[in-house]
Enzyme design. Structure first.
Site, short mmCIF file in Angstrom:
data_model
loop_
_atom_site.label_atom_id
_atom_site.label_comp_id
_atom_site.label_asym_id
_atom_site.label_seq_id
_atom_site.Cartn_x
_atom_site.Cartn_y
_atom_site.Cartn_z
N ASP A 38 0.83 -1.20 0.00
CA ASP A 38 0.00 0.00 0.00
C ASP A 38 0.87 1.26 0.00
OD1 ASP A 38 -2.30 1.48 0.06
OD2 ASP A 38 -2.69 1.20 2.19
N ASN A 86 -10.97 -2.53 -6.09
CA ASN A 86 -10.13 -1.59 -6.84
C ASN A 86 -10.70 -1.21 -8.22
OD1 ASN A 86 -6.93 -2.82 -5.56
ND2 ASN A 86 -8.16 -1.07 -4.89
C1 FPP Z 1 -1.65 0.23 -3.48
O1 FPP Z 1 -1.26 1.57 -3.51
C2 FPP Z 1 -1.06 -0.51 -4.61
C3 FPP Z 1 -1.77 -1.07 -5.62
C4 FPP Z 1 -3.23 -1.01 -5.71
C5 FPP Z 1 -1.10 -1.77 -6.74
C6 FPP Z 1 0.11 -2.57 -6.38
C7 FPP Z 1 0.67 -3.19 -7.59
C8 FPP Z 1 1.98 -3.31 -7.88
C9 FPP Z 1 3.05 -2.83 -7.00
C10 FPP Z 1 2.38 -4.02 -9.13
C11 FPP Z 1 2.20 -5.49 -8.99
C12 FPP Z 1 2.64 -6.23 -10.19
C13 FPP Z 1 2.18 -7.45 -10.55
C14 FPP Z 1 2.75 -8.15 -11.71
C15 FPP Z 1 1.09 -8.12 -9.82
P1 FPP Z 1 -2.40 2.69 -3.53
O2 FPP Z 1 -2.63 3.10 -4.93
O3 FPP Z 1 -3.60 2.19 -2.82
O4 FPP Z 1 -1.72 3.83 -2.72
P2 FPP Z 1 -2.44 4.97 -1.86
O5 FPP Z 1 -3.14 4.25 -0.74
O6 FPP Z 1 -1.30 5.81 -1.39
O7 FPP Z 1 -3.37 5.67 -2.78
#
Ligand code: FPP
Length: 261
Positions: A38, A86
């Site tokens: 996260d 999401n």
């Molecule tokens: C959460 O941060 C992260 C995600 C929803 C995506 C995570 C995905 C990756 C790191 C890539 C994974 C790759 C593969 C191949 C599966 P957020 O956007 O919720 O952050 P925030 O809470 O600060 O808005």
């Protein structure tokens, strides 16, 4: 899981002041580590970048976590990449994530081959764009014979949906006359979850400081130790992983019983 001792030391060379490989007991590592990755969006915003840049930066942390877990000899690593909730994000962000999943998987396949990593997905892949699903299926078939660490990527995953699905699958077996209602127990439920065959996570890591489960592995995390760090996912590295394992090893795990010390 077998550890490659020769590669382990060099991978954890030049540690920061507060943590080193020597701080963890290699004979008491968690068999399965789960990660709620996260904070990509906040990381990007803090740098004055678009949210998507945070997801791109998060890939590096994922690669480092996979490599570090392989070096340590961890049996299974599961990472929450995209939840059933999401889809509510802006369409361009969803599109970017789906594209990123596909391109990342293609790019990391050589790493999975080199490190003998077996890929697995948790979640309902049927809703994913065709290109992403095809790449995922390619990753599954190309790594099916690998015998090293299992990497379970949770994509379009929601724990409540997973448990409801398991109930449906069991009910179908009952109505087909294959299963007796009285035979439904914790083992048969666990056997219908996406994680069937994997040990339950012993350690759950959540980055960016939020104190919630966000519908991740509700059944499997029943007795896991939680480690929440304020570090945002793109800043997560092998040292933060060691801090999490050190913290895990300092816990008194009683599983509802009493301490035997
Ligand atoms: C959460 O941060 C992260 C995600 C929803 C995506 C995570 C995905 C990756 C790191 C890539 C994974 C790759 C593969 C191949 C599966 P957020 O956007 O919720 O952050 P925030 O809470 O600060 O808005």
């Amino acid at each position: 899981m077998k550890r490659d001792e020769e590669k382990l030391g060099p991978y954890f060379a030049n540690p920061p002041e507060d943590v080193a490989l020597a701080d963890v007991d290699l004979d008491r590592l968690p068999s399965h580590i789960s990660v709620i990755m996260d904070g990509n969006g906040r990381w990007a915003t803090r740098q004055g970048l678009e949210r998507g840049e945070g997801h791109v930066a998060g890939i590096k942390s994922l690669r480092e976590t996979i490599t570090a877990c392989v070096r340590l000899g961890i049996e299974a690593l599961s990472c929450y990449a995209f939840s059933t909730e999401n889809w509510k994000r802006p369409q361009h962000e969803v599109d970017l994530l789906m594209h990123l999943f596909a391109t990342t998987l293609v790019r990391e396949l050589p790493l999975f081959h080199q490190e003998n990593v077996r890929l697995r997905f948790l979640g309902d892949l049927s809703r994913l764009p065709e290109q992403t699903r095809e790449v995922f299926e390619q990753g599954l078939s190309e790594t099916a014979d690998h015998t090293g660490m299992t990497l379970a990527l949770a994509v379009n995953y929601g724990a409540r949906a997973e448990i409801a699905r398991a109930a449906r699958l069991l009910a179908e077996r009952v109505s087909a006359g294959e299963l007796d209602v009285d035979a439904i127990d914790e083992v048969s439920v666990a056997g219908e979850l996406y994680t069937a065959g994997l040990p339950d996570p012993e350690l759950l890591i959540r980055t960016s400081g939020e104190l919630r489960l966000s519908n991740f592995l509700l059944w499997q995390l029943a007795y896991s130790e939680f480690y929440v760090t304020d570090v945002l996912w793109p800043d997560f590295d092998r040292w933060e992983l060691l801090r999490a394992i050190r913290s895990f090893q300092g816990r008194d795990r009683r599983f509802g019983g009493v301490s035997v010390k």
